[in-house]
Design a protein around this motif. Structure first.
Motif, PDB file in Angstrom:
ATOM      1  N   ALA A 318    -151.085 -63.778 -65.666  1.00  0.00           N
ATOM      2  CA  ALA A 318    -150.503 -62.423 -65.565  1.00  0.00           C
ATOM      3  C   ALA A 318    -151.531 -61.442 -65.034  1.00  0.00           C
ATOM      4  O   ALA A 318    -151.199 -60.535 -64.243  1.00  0.00           O
ATOM      5  N   ALA A 319    -152.782 -61.609 -65.424  1.00  0.00           N
ATOM      6  CA  ALA A 319    -153.843 -60.729 -64.923  1.00  0.00           C
ATOM      7  C   ALA A 319    -154.050 -60.939 -63.428  1.00  0.00           C
ATOM      8  O   ALA A 319    -154.267 -59.980 -62.668  1.00  0.00           O
ATOM      9  N   TRP A 320    -154.001 -62.172 -62.977  1.00  0.00           N
ATOM     10  CA  TRP A 320    -154.115 -62.468 -61.538  1.00  0.00           C
ATOM     11  C   TRP A 320    -152.958 -61.837 -60.781  1.00  0.00           C
ATOM     12  O   TRP A 320    -153.146 -61.222 -59.715  1.00  0.00           O
ATOM     13  N   ARG A 321    -151.752 -61.933 -61.335  1.00  0.00           N
ATOM     14  CA  ARG A 321    -150.579 -61.351 -60.687  1.00  0.00           C
ATOM     15  C   ARG A 321    -150.704 -59.829 -60.600  1.00  0.00           C
ATOM     16  O   ARG A 321    -150.361 -59.218 -59.581  1.00  0.00           O
ATOM     17  N   ALA A 322    -151.225 -59.216 -61.676  1.00  0.00           N
ATOM     18  CA  ALA A 322    -151.399 -57.759 -61.679  1.00  0.00           C
ATOM     19  C   ALA A 322    -152.419 -57.338 -60.631  1.00  0.00           C
ATOM     20  O   ALA A 322    -152.265 -56.294 -59.969  1.00  0.00           O
ATOM     21  N   ALA A 323    -153.458 -58.144 -60.462  1.00  0.00           N
ATOM     22  CA  ALA A 323    -154.467 -57.825 -59.444  1.00  0.00           C
ATOM     23  C   ALA A 323    -153.848 -57.853 -58.055  1.00  0.00           C
ATOM     24  O   ALA A 323    -154.130 -57.003 -57.210  1.00  0.00           O
ATOM     25  N   ARG A 324    -152.997 -58.850 -57.801  1.00  0.00           N
ATOM     26  CA  ARG A 324    -152.329 -58.915 -56.490  1.00  0.00           C
ATOM     27  C   ARG A 324    -151.403 -57.720 -56.286  1.00  0.00           C
ATOM     28  O   ARG A 324    -151.343 -57.148 -55.197  1.00  0.00           O
ATOM     29  N   LYS A 325    -150.699 -57.346 -57.360  1.00  0.00           N
ATOM     30  CA  LYS A 325    -149.777 -56.211 -57.240  1.00  0.00           C
ATOM     31  C   LYS A 325    -150.535 -54.920 -56.913  1.00  0.00           C
ATOM     32  O   LYS A 325    -150.036 -54.064 -56.171  1.00  0.00           O
ATOM     33  N   SER A 326    -151.755 -54.816 -57.457  1.00  0.00           N
ATOM     34  CA  SER A 326    -152.535 -53.605 -57.235  1.00  0.00           C
ATOM     35  C   SER A 326    -152.941 -53.445 -55.777  1.00  0.00           C
ATOM     36  O   SER A 326    -153.276 -52.343 -55.320  1.00  0.00           O
ATOM     37  N   GLY A 327    -152.949 -54.545 -55.042  1.00  0.00           N
ATOM     38  CA  GLY A 327    -153.361 -54.496 -53.641  1.00  0.00           C
ATOM     39  C   GLY A 327    -154.865 -54.419 -53.475  1.00  0.00           C
ATOM     40  O   GLY A 327    -155.363 -54.291 -52.349  1.00  0.00           O
ATOM     41  N   VAL A 329    -158.190 -55.925 -53.001  1.00  0.00           N
ATOM     42  CA  VAL A 329    -158.695 -57.227 -52.561  1.00  0.00           C
ATOM     43  C   VAL A 329    -159.852 -57.692 -53.441  1.00  0.00           C
ATOM     44  O   VAL A 329    -159.907 -58.858 -53.877  1.00  0.00           O
ATOM     45  N   ASP A 330    -160.803 -56.808 -53.701  1.00  0.00           N
ATOM     46  CA  ASP A 330    -161.972 -57.205 -54.495  1.00  0.00           C
ATOM     47  C   ASP A 330    -161.570 -57.620 -55.913  1.00  0.00           C
ATOM     48  O   ASP A 330    -162.113 -58.574 -56.474  1.00  0.00           O
ATOM     49  N   LYS A 331    -160.627 -56.868 -56.482  1.00  0.00           N
ATOM     50  CA  LYS A 331    -160.167 -57.193 -57.832  1.00  0.00           C
ATOM     51  C   LYS A 331    -159.481 -58.565 -57.853  1.00  0.00           C
ATOM     52  O   LYS A 331    -159.650 -59.359 -58.783  1.00  0.00           O
ATOM     53  N   THR A 332    -158.743 -58.842 -56.789  1.00  0.00           N
ATOM     54  CA  THR A 332    -158.069 -60.146 -56.703  1.00  0.00           C
ATOM     55  C   THR A 332    -159.076 -61.268 -56.478  1.00  0.00           C
ATOM     56  O   THR A 332    -158.985 -62.341 -57.072  1.00  0.00           O
ATOM     57  N   LEU A 333    -160.059 -61.006 -55.622  1.00  0.00           N
ATOM     58  CA  LEU A 333    -161.065 -62.037 -55.323  1.00  0.00           C
ATOM     59  C   LEU A 333    -161.877 -62.420 -56.551  1.00  0.00           C
ATOM     60  O   LEU A 333    -162.463 -63.503 -56.603  1.00  0.00           O
ATOM     61  N   ALA A 334    -161.924 -61.545 -57.553  1.00  0.00           N
ATOM     62  CA  ALA A 334    -162.674 -61.863 -58.774  1.00  0.00           C
ATOM     63  C   ALA A 334    -162.082 -63.058 -59.509  1.00  0.00           C
ATOM     64  O   ALA A 334    -162.738 -63.660 -60.371  1.00  0.00           O
ATOM     65  N   PHE A 335    -160.861 -63.436 -59.155  1.00  0.00           N
ATOM     66  CA  PHE A 335    -160.229 -64.597 -59.801  1.00  0.00           C
ATOM     67  C   PHE A 335    -160.552 -65.908 -59.088  1.00  0.00           C
ATOM     68  O   PHE A 335    -160.064 -66.952 -59.497  1.00  0.00           O
ATOM     69  N   TYR A 336    -161.336 -65.856 -58.032  1.00  0.00           N
ATOM     70  CA  TYR A 336    -161.616 -67.055 -57.236  1.00  0.00           C
ATOM     71  C   TYR A 336    -163.089 -67.456 -57.366  1.00  0.00           C
ATOM     72  O   TYR A 336    -163.962 -66.593 -57.474  1.00  0.00           O
TER      73      TYR A 336
END
Length: 420
Positions: A318-327, A329-336
């Motif tokens: 759910a946290a990963w999905r929320a990061a994607r929704k936020s748009g 990029v850096d926040k989303t990349l933190a999951f990789y």
């Protein structure tokens, strides 16, 4: 004019004749180091008509009658079994023992005169091991209602699941419904000649991990060696590739017409079942949505015991999905993970595509449908996650499969791909 032979003489002659025939058969059995398409027996092919599991159940009934001291009935059942399935080597061995027991006490399964047994020592040892594994698997049943610990959560789109316990030479077939996973059948299997934990092409080992059935091969397109058909699995999966494993062509398949079952360790790495058992599996499972867990041993747990881990991982997702929704990029990349790779691209090379995906979403929420989590733990703790990603306002979306690894207290994605 010859004198009438006594009953003992007739039995002795029959017993030794059978023992001799059995040894002759064993003598022509190829060794496990032989060419790929050789069979363990070379008798004339016989038409086998049996329901899945029926033949083994008849063998176990023979064992039960022996244990109950009912040798006469056991002998009759064994004789009928080998008549119906002359290529079932283990049944032939038990039948031979029962005949031998008519003339002297048995010392062990496959109790032939020493000189004769030596000629087929390897095949005899394999049949004894097969016997022990079959009996153990049927004596030590999984706890009622329990499931393998790898099946953290299965999507309703996965109607069935398969788990292989290589230590027991056993494949377990599950049905997945609203009520959860239910064990519906289990079968004796054979694995690689050199065991398990496949690492490289040609190492004659069976891989361990979480896989999916990728296709269903028409038996008419295959050599007789593969029996009733074949279900390839996706070895090497992204976790295997990350660890540098090589090879391929790992299938669940059947046996040649002249062989009912193979020795416990007899394949080039595939998982092999008796043809009636494989036919049931082929009729039951669906391609692409059926997971196949191959483990050195299965840990059976109550489904409720998995709910805590499933909820915990759901929070991460759910946290990963929320990061994607936020748009962001850096926040989303933190999951990789830094060494993330997909389709030959590194994390840095994947950033433009990620940026495009986030811009396309434009802050819309995304529903994750048909979620499955399968956990695999060896030297690392990993999660294989499959879901449909459906943006708000859309009816469908891509089906993604991600591979996560736990690093400390955090889960990170090291592979991600669209599978449908």
């Amino acid at each position: 004019m010859s004198q009438p032979r006594s009953l003992l003489q007739r039995l002795r002659g029959r017993a030794f004749a059978l023992a001799a025939l059995a040894c002759v058969a064993m003598a022509v059995l190829p060794s496990q180091a032989g060419p790929r398409h050789k069979a363990r027996a070379a008798s004339t092919p016989a038409k086998q008509v049996a329901r899945d599991g029926e033949t083994e159940a008849r063998l176990i009934e023979v064992y039960r009658l022996i244990g109950a001291g009912n040798g006469r009935q056991a002998l009759a059942r064994a004789e009928a079994l080998v008549k119906d399935h002359p290529t079932f080597g283990l049944a032939q061995l038990v039948y031979g023992d029962l005949l031998m027991a008519q003339v002297r006490p048995l010392r062990q399964p496959g109790d032939m005169p020493d000189g004769i047994a030596a000629n087929g020592a390897q095949a005899l040892a394999e049949l004894r091991e097969e016997s022990q594994l079959r009996i153990r698997a049927l004596r030590e049943r999984p706890p009622a209602g329990a499931v393998p610990s790898q099946f953290l959560q299965l999507s309703p789109s996965s109607k069935h699941a398969i788990a292989v316990d290589t230590s027991r030479a056993r494949l377990y077939l599950f049905e997945n419904s609203e009520a959860g996973l239910k064990l519906v059948a289990d079968y004796y299997i054979s694995v690689g000649r050199l065991g398990i934990d496949k690492n490289a092409e040609g190492d004659l080992r069976t891989p361990l991990g979480v896989y999916y059935v990728t296709s269903n091969l028409d038996p008419r397109s295959l050599k007789d060696f593969y029996g009733s058909g074949a279900l390839p699995i996706n070895y090497p999966n992204p976790y295997d590739l990350r660890r540098g494993k090589t090879g391929g062509g790992i299938w669940l398949h059947g046996t040649p017409p002249n062989l009912y079952s193979r020795a416990p360790k007899a394949t080039d790495g595939c998982v092999v079942l008796a043809n009636p058992d494989l036919e049931r599996v082929i009729r039951t499972v669906e391609v692409r949505s059926t997971p196949v867990v191959i483990a050195p041993s299965l840990r059976w747990v109550a489904p409720s015991a998995l709910q805590g881990d499933a909820r915990s991982f759901a929070d991460t997702l759910a946290a990963w999905r929320a990061a994607r929704k936020s748009g962001d990029v850096d926040k989303t990349l933190a999951f990789y993970t830094p060494d993330f790779s997909a389709n030959g691209k590194t994390l840095a090379q994947s950033v433009p595509q990620l940026r495009t995906e986030l811009e396309r979403l434009r802050g819309r929420s995304v529903e994750l449908k048909d979620l499955s989590y399968l956990r695999w733990t060896d030297s690392a703790d990993t999660m294989v996650v499959t879901f449909g990603e459906v943006p708000a306002g859309a009816r469908t979306g891509p089906v993604r499969r991600q591979y996560w690894v736990r690093q400390g207290s955090h889960w990170k994605i090291f592979f991600e791909g669209v599978i449908g």
